[in-house]
Scaffold this active site. Sequence first.
Site, mmCIF file in Angstrom:
data_model
loop_
_atom_site.group_PDB
_atom_site.id
_atom_site.type_symbol
_atom_site.label_atom_id
_atom_site.label_comp_id
_atom_site.label_asym_id
_atom_site.label_seq_id
_atom_site.Cartn_x
_atom_site.Cartn_y
_atom_site.Cartn_z
ATOM 1 N NE ARG A 132 -4.043 -1.918 2.173
ATOM 2 C CZ ARG A 132 -3.747 -3.039 2.539
ATOM 3 N NH1 ARG A 132 -3.295 -3.285 3.470
ATOM 4 N NH2 ARG A 132 -5.025 -4.045 2.255
ATOM 5 C CE LYS A 154 0.892 13.626 -14.729
ATOM 6 N NZ LYS A 154 0.501 14.195 -16.045
ATOM 7 C CD GLU A 196 8.461 15.426 -22.385
ATOM 8 O OE1 GLU A 196 8.186 16.802 -21.847
ATOM 9 O OE2 GLU A 196 7.521 14.306 -22.721
ATOM 10 C CE LYS A 238 6.710 17.155 -13.901
ATOM 11 N NZ LYS A 238 6.070 15.701 -15.314
ATOM 12 C CD GLU A 248 -2.550 15.853 -16.129
ATOM 13 O OE1 GLU A 248 -3.761 15.362 -17.448
ATOM 14 O OE2 GLU A 248 -1.375 15.599 -15.808
ATOM 15 N NE ARG A 252 1.082 16.797 -13.051
ATOM 16 C CZ ARG A 252 2.092 15.962 -12.262
ATOM 17 N NH1 ARG A 252 1.746 15.898 -11.277
ATOM 18 N NH2 ARG A 252 3.108 15.314 -12.582
ATOM 19 C CG ASN A 256 -0.721 16.385 -20.815
ATOM 20 O OD1 ASN A 256 -0.125 15.359 -20.041
ATOM 21 N ND2 ASN A 256 -1.573 16.505 -19.851
ATOM 22 C CG HIS A 259 2.843 14.670 -23.901
ATOM 23 N ND1 HIS A 259 3.455 15.936 -24.050
ATOM 24 C CD2 HIS A 259 3.663 14.370 -23.080
ATOM 25 C CE1 HIS A 259 4.587 15.928 -22.883
ATOM 26 N NE2 HIS A 259 4.712 14.468 -22.567
ATOM 27 C CG HIS A 263 0.377 9.785 -24.900
ATOM 28 N ND1 HIS A 263 0.250 9.984 -23.832
ATOM 29 C CD2 HIS A 263 1.940 9.896 -24.393
ATOM 30 C CE1 HIS A 263 1.320 10.569 -22.930
ATOM 31 N NE2 HIS A 263 1.816 10.388 -23.307
ATOM 32 C CG HIS A 277 7.341 10.273 -24.080
ATOM 33 N ND1 HIS A 277 5.550 9.998 -24.534
ATOM 34 C CD2 HIS A 277 7.570 10.992 -23.474
ATOM 35 C CE1 HIS A 277 5.622 11.264 -24.051
ATOM 36 N NE2 HIS A 277 6.782 11.791 -23.494
#
Length: 385
Positions: A132, A154, A196, A238, A248, A252, A256, A259, A263, A277
């Site tokens: 956990r 993330k 990036e 960031k 997000e 935030r 992206n 992206h 993606h 990527h």
Amino acid sequence: MTGSKTDISNADAPLHVELGARSYDIVIGQGLIADAGGRIGALMTGSRAVIVTDDNVGPLYLPRLQESLSAAAIQHASITVPAGEKTKDFNHLQKLTDELLAARIDRSTLLIALGGGVIGDLAGFAAAITMRGIDFVQVPTTLLAQVDSSVGGKTGINSARGKNLIGAFHQPRLVLADLECLDSLPRRQLLAGYAEIIKYGLINDPQFFDWLEINGGAVTDGDKAAQHHAVLTSCAAKAAIVAADERESGVRALLNLGHTFGHALEAETGYDGTLLHGEAVAMGMTLAYDFSQTLGLCSGRDCERVRSHLNAIGLPTKLGDLAAASSTAGWTADALITHMALDKKAENGKMVFVLARAIGDCFINRDVSIDQLRAFLTNALTEKN
């Protein structure tokens, strides 16, 4: 969201990501892996650590990290997984968590992610769900991971239906960005990380983009002062956004940029290595600016500056070239739109895009016309250098 943020005071001090009880520091410099034991030991609640790395990074940096942990009297073990995007799946996640449990870890054991974005995402997700949640530290060894994926919490894996669709927010306790690791990167990986970096200038820091147009070649050619400034500025940007919007729900989402398109391109190639990527993000940012121009939002001059800088650095900008080079035949606008609709950023059945009014002035758009998008992509698929 506009304004320059390139004036960073006390550049040698750690950057602090302010998230209350989940706050942590980002340390940027040279020789950090050799000194990691002392920094990591200072924040541990127990005496054991497990390093997760891959079979590319391990031979380069694992012995150095192990020696540093031993010098700090930290007991440690290591787990090595295959390198590559395909390691971010359920099978490797299950194998990793099984190995962690077989090593008889407890709640005070610290996980150390030593590698690029794949390792950070996979190990971070394993830390989030094992027992956990256990603490973990990011030691990013690629430029892309240092400026993006290691910061912000993330974590996750890919699904056959899309990238990063299974995951959790789980903040690291510390990020150690050792610039010496960048010297061992293949140039293609370095350029993918640079995409990036450009993103932060395009989102809300036009003066940083100006700086990159002049100094980007020095960053990718290994100049340590230029790399330090670029990584520091990117991480500071960031960190500020993450502190304002950890999960997000608002600003935030600006991170992206490129992206939603990117993606979809990665999914269309099947994560087969055709497209890294960062390369997908570079193409995606070009598409985002060009689409913004098509919608009458952004000037052609700014779009050309974006494309020109990416081309000068050596990053892809023409969708038609990518489609022609892909082993997946018959790319269509509708196929790409299907991938976009499955992207985790979609909300209430609508795709979410980051679009641009200018360089350094991006915004979130949740009301893109599918017909306009289809027409734009159909045309883009025919454009080649």
